[in-house]
Design a protein around this motif. Structure first.
Motif, mmCIF file in Angstrom:
data_model
loop_
_atom_site.group_PDB
_atom_site.id
_atom_site.type_symbol
_atom_site.label_atom_id
_atom_site.label_comp_id
_atom_site.label_asym_id
_atom_site.label_seq_id
_atom_site.Cartn_x
_atom_site.Cartn_y
_atom_site.Cartn_z
ATOM 1 N N SER A 1 5.709 2.020 -8.593
ATOM 2 C CA SER A 1 4.418 0.848 -8.980
ATOM 3 C C SER A 1 3.727 0.593 -10.462
ATOM 4 O O SER A 1 4.293 -0.797 -11.138
ATOM 5 C CB SER A 1 3.221 0.916 -8.795
ATOM 6 N N GLY A 2 4.273 2.018 -11.694
ATOM 7 C CA GLY A 2 4.465 1.607 -12.934
ATOM 8 C C GLY A 2 5.541 1.558 -13.454
ATOM 9 O O GLY A 2 5.648 0.099 -14.031
ATOM 10 N N ILE A 3 6.620 0.991 -12.585
ATOM 11 C CA ILE A 3 8.598 0.888 -13.079
ATOM 12 C C ILE A 3 8.477 -0.654 -13.650
ATOM 13 O O ILE A 3 8.705 -1.768 -14.012
ATOM 14 C CB ILE A 3 9.642 1.775 -12.358
ATOM 15 N N ALA A 4 7.082 -1.140 -12.085
ATOM 16 C CA ALA A 4 7.908 -2.726 -11.491
ATOM 17 C C ALA A 4 6.432 -2.988 -12.428
ATOM 18 O O ALA A 4 6.418 -4.519 -12.820
ATOM 19 C CB ALA A 4 6.950 -2.729 -10.042
ATOM 20 N N LEU A 5 5.902 -2.508 -12.711
ATOM 21 C CA LEU A 5 4.776 -3.113 -13.622
ATOM 22 C C LEU A 5 5.429 -3.791 -15.343
ATOM 23 O O LEU A 5 4.881 -4.121 -15.584
ATOM 24 C CB LEU A 5 2.964 -2.756 -13.946
ATOM 25 N N LEU B 1 5.260 -8.447 -8.959
ATOM 26 C CA LEU B 1 3.886 -7.782 -9.050
ATOM 27 C C LEU B 1 3.759 -7.078 -7.350
ATOM 28 O O LEU B 1 3.596 -6.529 -7.043
ATOM 29 C CB LEU B 1 3.450 -9.654 -8.740
ATOM 30 N N SER B 2 4.918 -8.140 -6.494
ATOM 31 C CA SER B 2 4.889 -7.819 -5.504
ATOM 32 C C SER B 2 5.441 -6.181 -4.822
ATOM 33 O O SER B 2 5.283 -5.838 -3.764
ATOM 34 C CB SER B 2 5.657 -8.968 -4.269
ATOM 35 N N LEU B 3 6.796 -6.251 -5.591
ATOM 36 C CA LEU B 3 7.401 -4.510 -5.446
ATOM 37 C C LEU B 3 5.924 -3.725 -5.815
ATOM 38 O O LEU B 3 6.414 -2.897 -5.324
ATOM 39 C CB LEU B 3 8.564 -4.858 -6.093
ATOM 40 N N ALA B 4 5.128 -4.234 -6.972
ATOM 41 C CA ALA B 4 4.830 -2.879 -7.643
ATOM 42 C C ALA B 4 3.455 -2.689 -6.890
ATOM 43 O O ALA B 4 3.523 -1.440 -6.599
ATOM 44 C CB ALA B 4 4.174 -3.646 -8.931
ATOM 45 N N VAL B 5 3.016 -3.590 -6.058
ATOM 46 C CA VAL B 5 2.014 -3.304 -4.872
ATOM 47 C C VAL B 5 2.752 -2.963 -3.650
ATOM 48 O O VAL B 5 2.002 -2.035 -3.365
ATOM 49 C CB VAL B 5 1.045 -5.160 -4.500
ATOM 50 N N GLY B 6 4.136 -3.021 -3.492
ATOM 51 C CA GLY B 6 3.984 -2.939 -2.275
ATOM 52 C C GLY B 6 4.494 -1.591 -2.111
ATOM 53 O O GLY B 6 4.416 -0.280 -1.445
ATOM 54 N N LEU B 7 5.157 -0.672 -3.199
ATOM 55 C CA LEU B 7 5.342 0.809 -3.439
ATOM 56 C C LEU B 7 3.821 1.354 -3.379
ATOM 57 O O LEU B 7 4.097 2.715 -2.969
ATOM 58 C CB LEU B 7 6.000 1.400 -4.944
ATOM 59 N N LYS B 8 2.721 0.410 -4.325
ATOM 60 C CA LYS B 8 2.293 1.086 -4.537
ATOM 61 C C LYS B 8 1.081 2.088 -3.448
ATOM 62 O O LYS B 8 0.302 2.970 -2.802
ATOM 63 C CB LYS B 8 0.722 0.205 -5.108
ATOM 64 N N LEU C 1 -0.829 5.198 -17.042
ATOM 65 C CA LEU C 1 -2.187 5.815 -16.520
ATOM 66 C C LEU C 1 -0.975 6.445 -14.758
ATOM 67 O O LEU C 1 -1.609 7.410 -14.707
ATOM 68 C CB LEU C 1 -2.979 5.173 -16.171
ATOM 69 N N TYR C 2 -0.398 5.662 -14.600
ATOM 70 C CA TYR C 2 -0.103 5.552 -12.896
ATOM 71 C C TYR C 2 1.187 6.944 -13.316
ATOM 72 O O TYR C 2 1.135 7.613 -11.940
ATOM 73 C CB TYR C 2 1.038 4.496 -12.767
ATOM 74 N N PHE C 3 1.884 7.196 -14.770
ATOM 75 C CA PHE C 3 2.663 8.185 -15.036
ATOM 76 C C PHE C 3 2.036 9.406 -15.211
ATOM 77 O O PHE C 3 2.431 10.194 -14.493
ATOM 78 C CB PHE C 3 3.757 7.579 -15.849
ATOM 79 N N LEU C 4 0.649 9.555 -16.040
ATOM 80 C CA LEU C 4 0.366 10.514 -15.888
ATOM 81 C C LEU C 4 -0.450 10.576 -14.724
ATOM 82 O O LEU C 4 -0.713 12.134 -14.277
ATOM 83 C CB LEU C 4 -1.008 10.171 -16.933
ATOM 84 N N ALA C 5 -1.289 10.082 -13.955
ATOM 85 C CA ALA C 5 -1.741 10.552 -12.441
ATOM 86 C C ALA C 5 -0.842 10.827 -11.708
ATOM 87 O O ALA C 5 -0.884 11.769 -11.570
ATOM 88 C CB ALA C 5 -2.497 9.363 -12.175
ATOM 89 N N ALA C 6 0.662 10.252 -11.717
ATOM 90 C CA ALA C 6 1.813 11.351 -10.237
ATOM 91 C C ALA C 6 1.972 12.636 -11.273
ATOM 92 O O ALA C 6 2.427 13.441 -10.212
ATOM 93 C CB ALA C 6 2.707 10.342 -10.458
#
Length: 490
Positions: free
Chosen positions: A378-382, A398-405, A466-471
């Motif tokens: 999701s981070g990469i897609a954003l 956006l669809s890819l970001a939400v889908g991978l999420k 923040l996505y990367f750090l949380a992962a």
């Protein structure tokens, strides 16, 4: 569920360049056909009287002809059964001074649903673990259906009544996810839980998409009250079906076959069943729950998941309007498609996750793989979304970001049941409360960020980081093994 089209900020006539090089503008009367009739009124910046006849009074910061930056002009959003339109702007002499305190107040008004949602998950999770999901879920749906049903009446009477109705909706909905996790932990073996969670969560996402499509149809046929009344009544009908068709545990179900019950109980014994433990205490061991790092990995994951979810849900229609100049009449489709994508990819992720476990991959590694795809992907897609030059490309990112999420549903969301099946409800409540607070910070913070920096792209890049750090945090501290929360902390 509650959310359809969320207009969280005043609709502005600007581009990103106008943040950096503001110019006086003249705004004429115009109409906007809202694709979603079910507007989340609690998330609007509301000041003044609210009613279905007079509309919602929304302050909008605009420069007047003199270029003074401290002036605001107010608009009236007028919702009817046929369209939603902006009324005429008042004369320049009627403009009022804007203040920082007023801005803060407007953000609190906008987040009234989330403030309600912040209160109940811990208490709801505690009740779920003690009384079971059937009863608690029934009360929750009944209360939020009542809140939905009463929303038009509240809007007719006062702003305070409206905010209380939306806060009540948030409080009632706070029990839904703890109930889901508690019942799945008791009904499904480890090799089927990811698919069960994915199917349950698909209902959440499809609810958003269906609401976006149905609401304007209901409004055109039944008026502005239509969606609230019809969805509220449907909720009461659902409660009757729920009470007659479900049970909190499989051994209490009168409808389950002997073969299925034996299968569930045998599989549960292999994974240290909940029933092998003594009955859950009414007051959970909060200190011990919070003393373990796997708990904090779930809290961090849920917080980031909620941050991304509500930022996208709340801000993307305005992002497409301001950055890519997409007409708000098309915003429902730009919002509905990603949630449908999320429902599909969520199920595929659950199927893959269960397959990995069946084939011998450890539960810990499986959850980390799913969570990494969900957050890093999701981070990469954003990041790709920030570089998009056209609305269609931006919508694809956006669809890819939400889908991978949705892969994270097979990560931390299932992991809640595995490390503490006996306390899955309250553990979900703890992480959900943290997630709701993060959602409030994210949605309000996005507004501050755009106001100060003048860049939606910058906030999306911050969210990616923040996505990367949380992962990373989740991969370091999470586990798929059972954690003993009944031992005293040494």
């Amino acid at each position: 569920m509650n959310s359809t089209f969320c207009l969280n900020r005043s609709v502005r006539s600007f581009t990103l360049n106008s943040f950096k090089n503001p110019k006086p503008i003249e705004v004429k009367q115009f109409k906007v056909q809202f694709p979603s009739g079910l507007i989340e009124l609690s998330k609007l910046k509301c000041f003044g009287n609210v009613s279905s006849r007079t509309g919602v009074r929304v302050p909008q910061s605009l420069r007047d002809d003199s270029g003074e930056s401290g002036r605001i002009l107010s608009r009236r959003i007028r919702v009817s059964s046929n369209d939603a339109q902006f009324g005429s702007l008042p004369n320049k002499g009627e403009a009022e001074s804007s203040s920082f305190a007023e801005f803060i107040t407007s953000e609190r008004v906008k987040s009234s649903f989330l403030w309600g949602y912040l209160i109940s998950p811990i208490a709801g999770g505690t009740l779920v673990d003690y009384y079971g999901g059937k009863v608690v879920m029934a009360w929750g749906v009944a209360l939020w259906s009542l809140a939905t049903f009463l929303t038009p009446w509240a809007a007719e009477n006062s702003l305070l009544a409206l905010l209380l109705a939306r806060a009540m909706l948030g409080i009632a909905e706070g029990v839904a996810l703890p109930c889901m996790n508690n019942m799945i932990a008791r009904w499904f073996p480890a090799t089927e839980r990811a698919r069960a969670v994915a199917m349950a969560m698909a209902g959440f996402q499809l609810g958003n998409a269906i609401g976006l499509i149905l609401s304007p149809i209901l409004m055109s046929q039944a008026g502005v009250f239509g969606p609230f009344v019809i969805f509220g009544l449907c909720g009461f009908l659902w409660v009757l079906v729920w009470l007659s068709a479900t049970s909190s545990t499989p051994n209490r179900s009168p409808q389950i076959s002997k073969y299925e019950l034996e299968y569930i109980m045998n599989e549960r014994q292999k994974s240290q069943a909940v029933e092998n433990n003594p009955k859950t205490k009414m007051i959970p061991p909060f200190r011990r729950l919070l003393s373990k790092m796997p708990t904090w990995s779930l809290i961090v994951a849920n917080s980031m998941h909620s941050w991304g979810f509500f930022v996208i849900l709340s801000w993307m229609p305005i992002y497409f309007n301001s950055v890519h100049h997409v007409d708000l009449r098309q915003a429902a489709w730009f919002s509905a498609v990603p949630w449908s994508m999320m429902a599909l990819t969520g199920y595929l992720a659950g199927l893959w996750s269960d397959t990995l476990i069946k084939n011998g991959t450890s539960i810990t590694l499986t959850r980390k793989i799913m969570q990494s795809i969900g957050f890093i992907g999701s981070g990469i897609a954003l990041i790709g979304l920030t570089a998009a030059k056209s609305p269609s490309v931006a919508s694809a990112w956006l669809s890819l970001a939400v889908g991978l999420k949705a892969f994270s549903h097979s990560g931390f969301l299932v992991n809640l049941q595995e490390i503490a099946p006996h306390y899955s409800g309250v553990l979900h409540g703890l992480s959900n409360t943290a997630g709701t607070f993060a959602a409030i910070v994210g949605t309000v913070g996005a507004g501050f960020f755009v106001e100060l920096v003048g860049s939606f792209q910058g906030f999306l890049l911050l969210t990616s980081l923040l996505y990367f750090l949380a992962a990373l945090f989740y991969n370091i501290y999470s586990t798929g093994e059972r954690v003993n929360f009944d031992e005293n902390v040494s």
